[in-house]
Enzyme design. Sequence first.
Site, PDB file in Angstrom:
ATOM      1  N   ASN A 190      -0.179  -5.999   2.402  1.00 19.49           N
ATOM      2  CA  ASN A 190      -1.811  -5.952   1.864  1.00 19.49           C
ATOM      3  C   ASN A 190      -1.973  -6.975   1.944  1.00 19.49           C
ATOM      4  OD1 ASN A 190       1.200  -6.143   0.041  1.00 19.49           O
ATOM      5  ND2 ASN A 190      -0.954  -5.084  -1.486  1.00 19.49           N
ATOM      6  N   GLU A 236       9.855  -5.137  -6.815  1.00 15.83           N
ATOM      7  CA  GLU A 236       7.721  -5.286  -7.013  1.00 15.83           C
ATOM      8  C   GLU A 236       7.217  -3.858  -6.176  1.00 15.83           C
ATOM      9  OE1 GLU A 236       6.623  -6.351  -8.991  1.00 15.83           O
ATOM     10  OE2 GLU A 236       8.587  -7.812  -9.354  1.00 15.83           O
ATOM     11  N   GLU A 248       8.258 -11.245 -11.787  1.00 19.46           N
ATOM     12  CA  GLU A 248       8.312 -12.210 -10.779  1.00 19.46           C
ATOM     13  C   GLU A 248       7.443 -12.970 -11.751  1.00 19.46           C
ATOM     14  OE1 GLU A 248       6.412 -10.617  -7.197  1.00 19.46           O
ATOM     15  OE2 GLU A 248       8.324 -10.968  -6.194  1.00 19.46           O
TER      16      GLU A 248
END
Length: 491
Positions: free
Chosen positions: A161, A259, A472
Site C-alpha cells: 500500500n 504491524e 516501530e
Amino acid sequence: MPLIALHTTTNMHTLANFINGQYQAPRAGRYLDNYAPATGQLSGKIPDSDEQDVALAVEAAKKAFPAWAAIAPERRYEILRGIAEGIEARLDELAAAESSDSGKTITTARTVDIPRAALNFRFFATALLHFAAESHYRAGESLSYTLRQPLGVVGCISPWNLPLYLFTWKIAPALAAGNCVVAKPSEVTPLTAYLLGDICNAAGLPPGVLNILHGNGPGAGQAIVQHPEIKAISFTGSTRAGAEIARVAAPMFKKLSLELGGKNPNLIFADCDYEKMLDTTVRSSFNNQGQICLCGSRVYVEHSLYERFRGDFVAAVQQLKQGDPANPEHRLGAVVSKMHFDKVLSYIQLAQEEGGKVLCGGQALQLPGELAGGWYIAPTVIEGLPANCRTNQEEIFGPVVTIQPFDSEAEALALANSTEYGLSATVWTNNLRRAQFLSENLQAGIVWVNTWMLRDLRTPFGGVKNSGVGREGGWEAMRFFTETKNVTLAL
Ligand code: NAD
C-alpha cells in the site's frame, strides 16, 4: 537497468534481485507477473525467489556484517544520508514507478510516498549518531551499563500500500543500528524497491549490507522467515500473514515486530471544528483509495450532527476526482490488484446484503480507452449497518467507509472498541476532558485528536489486539534492531 515506463505494455520490465551489491536473476529462473493497476495490463516480470536466493543473500549479509557493524558512526550516517539524497534526486522517476506499479495517484507518490522514503533514511541516519544506552550506578557497590549491539542479519518484509515508504521505514533503522538486511517488498509493487539497490550502490553502501529479494509470501517470504541465520523479522502486512510468520518464527526465538491490519474508528463529536473535521475525514477515508492501514473506515458521528455531516460528507466525496493515476489533478486512482478489486467489491455487496444503504459510490468505475481494464472503485459511503456485522468488523482496506450515529461518549467508546483490531483511532472534539478520557480508553496503539496521520517519526508506531505486536519509530525501532546486554562491574 530496464526501462520503467508508465501504462505501457511495450516496455515490459524484467526485474532482478539485488544481492551483494549486484543485480542478479533468481537461481531457479522462475518469474511472477507484475501488473499495472491503471490499465489492468501486464507490465513485466519479477523474480519468484526461493530458499536458494535467500541463502545467497544471507551469505552476502553475513560476510558484510562485521565491517558494517564496526564502521564509524559518522561514516554510516553519511552513507544513509547519501541514500536519502539519492532518493530525492530521483523523485520523478521513483514517483512515476510507484504510481504505475500501485495505481496510486502521481500526486500521492510525489508528495507522500517518495519524500517519506527519503526522510526515513535521513531520520535514522541522524538517530544513529544520538543512540545511547543506560547505566545504573550503586555507590560503592556496582556500575552496570547496557550495551545495545546489532543483531547480525535481519529480515524486513513489507506490503503494497505504501511500497517504498514502508520498505525503507524498516530497512533504515535496521541499517542504522548496524545490521545487515535481507528485505522483500510486496510482489504486487516491486518497482521502487528494485530501484533502491542502485541508489544504495551510488551512495557507497558496501555490498551485502542490504539485499533485496523479490517473490511472493509462501516462497521468498517464508524462506526469509525460516532461515536460521536471520535473527529478527520486521513485518508489515495482513493479520493473516502476521499470524503465519509468528507461528514459524516464534519457536525459533526470533525477535518479531508485527504491524498488521486495522479497522480504525473515527469519532466525531458535535463540538468539533467542523470544516477541519470534514476535510480531514474525506482524506482519512479515501486517501490512497482507502488503502492506508491508518484510514478511518468506521465513522461514528454524534447524533445532533449526523444529518448535517452525512449531507456534507457525501457531497464532498462525490466531488473527488478519480481516474488515470498519472494525472496530477486526480485525488483517487486505481486499487492495487485484480484480487483486491474483487475483494473490495465483494464487501460492498456484502454490506448491502447486511442491510446497508449505499449513499454514494458502490460500484466499479468504467474508464475509457487504455484505462478500460483498470481496477477503479468509486469512493463508497454506506450507512445503516449494525456495529457487529462483518462489514463493520472485517478489514476491507479500500475506498469504503460506513457511517453511523451515536448518542453518548460511552456509546462512542464501546463502538470504537468493538472490533478485534486496534491500530489507530481519531477523535474530533474541543472538549479537553473528553479527548483525554477517550485517548486513555481507546484500544489502539495510536490516537489522533483533531487531526489524522500527522506523523512525528520519533513517536512509537504500532497496534494492539489483532493489529500487531511491537512498536516501530524512533528509539523503539533502534531498540528492536539491537540486542540488549547488561554488564555489571563490581566497585
Ligand atoms: P500481506 O500480508 O498479503 O503481504 C505483506 C507482505 O508479506 C508481502 O511482501 C508478502 O509477500 C509477504 N508475505 C505474505 N505471506 C507471508 C508469509 N507467510 N511469510 C512471509 N512473508 C509473507 O499484506 P498486503 O496485502 O501486502 O498488505 C495489506 C495489509 O497490510 C493490510 O492488512 C494492512 O492493514 C496491512 N498494513 C499494516 C500496516 C501497519 O503499520 N500496521 C501498514 C500498512 C499495511
